[in-house]
Scaffold this motif. Structure first.
Motif, PDB file in Angstrom:
ATOM      1  N   SER A  72       3.797  -2.140   9.264  1.00 36.48           N
ATOM      2  CA  SER A  72       2.406  -2.449   8.955  1.00 36.48           C
ATOM      3  C   SER A  72       1.657  -2.846  10.228  1.00 36.48           C
ATOM      4  O   SER A  72       0.528  -2.404  10.458  1.00 36.48           O
ATOM      5  N   SER A  98      -1.291   0.990   6.738  1.00 36.05           N
ATOM      6  CA  SER A  98      -0.905  -0.357   7.137  1.00 36.05           C
ATOM      7  C   SER A  98      -0.964  -1.323   5.958  1.00 36.05           C
ATOM      8  O   SER A  98      -0.072  -2.147   5.756  1.00 36.05           O
ATOM      9  N   LEU A 102       2.111  -3.294   4.177  1.00 41.07           N
ATOM     10  CA  LEU A 102       2.048  -4.742   4.024  1.00 41.07           C
ATOM     11  C   LEU A 102       2.325  -5.141   2.570  1.00 41.07           C
ATOM     12  O   LEU A 102       3.047  -6.114   2.313  1.00 41.07           O
TER      13      LEU A 102
END
Length: 137
Positions: A72, A98, A102
């Motif tokens: 991420s 990303s 996450l």
């Protein structure tokens, strides 16, 4: 939609703090494993074996948490780099990736917390045995 370089930069402190928390969990588990390995003559080998199995799973999950957190971070950085070079679409897609990475990292973290609760319950079984013994005395 216009996205500036500041948008992905907002994730940097959050991801950094998560990685620190994940590393702390890893170090704590490593210490617990070292303590358990020194308990060759433990009075309750069954509990120790169950703890070791639980710890093995937790170490794998923490490794996944860290891997997705690092990915991420990398995608967030690549997003910022793309936006810096005025590649808006690429920057947006990298930022979206990303965020997804996450979320995966956080879901594995949630799973690890549930597993650690099971480890605590295994430890509490020792106290249950002691309490039952004292009630019968």
């Amino acid at each position: 939609m216009e996205m500036t370089i500041t948008t992905p930069s907002l994730l940097f402190p959050a991801i950094s703090l998560l990685m620190l928390a994940y590393t702390n969990r890893f170090v704590t588990l490593a210490n617990v494993i070292r303590q358990l390995s020194s308990m060759e003559n433990a009075p309750s080998k069954d509990l120790v074996i169950r703890q070791i199995e639980n710890l093995r799973i937790r170490m794998t999950v923490i490794r996944l948490m860290q891997a997705f957190g690092v990915l991420s971070f990398v995608f967030c950085t690549l997003s910022m780099f793309s936006l810096l070079l005025a590649f808006q679409v690429a920057g947006m897609y990298l930022f979206a990736a990303s965020l997804l990475l996450l979320v995966l990292s956080l879901l594995f973290s949630f799973y690890e917390v549930n597993i650690s609760t099971k480890a605590i319950n295994i430890e509490l079984e020792k106290f249950n045995a002691v309490l039952k013994k004292h009630k019968h005395d």
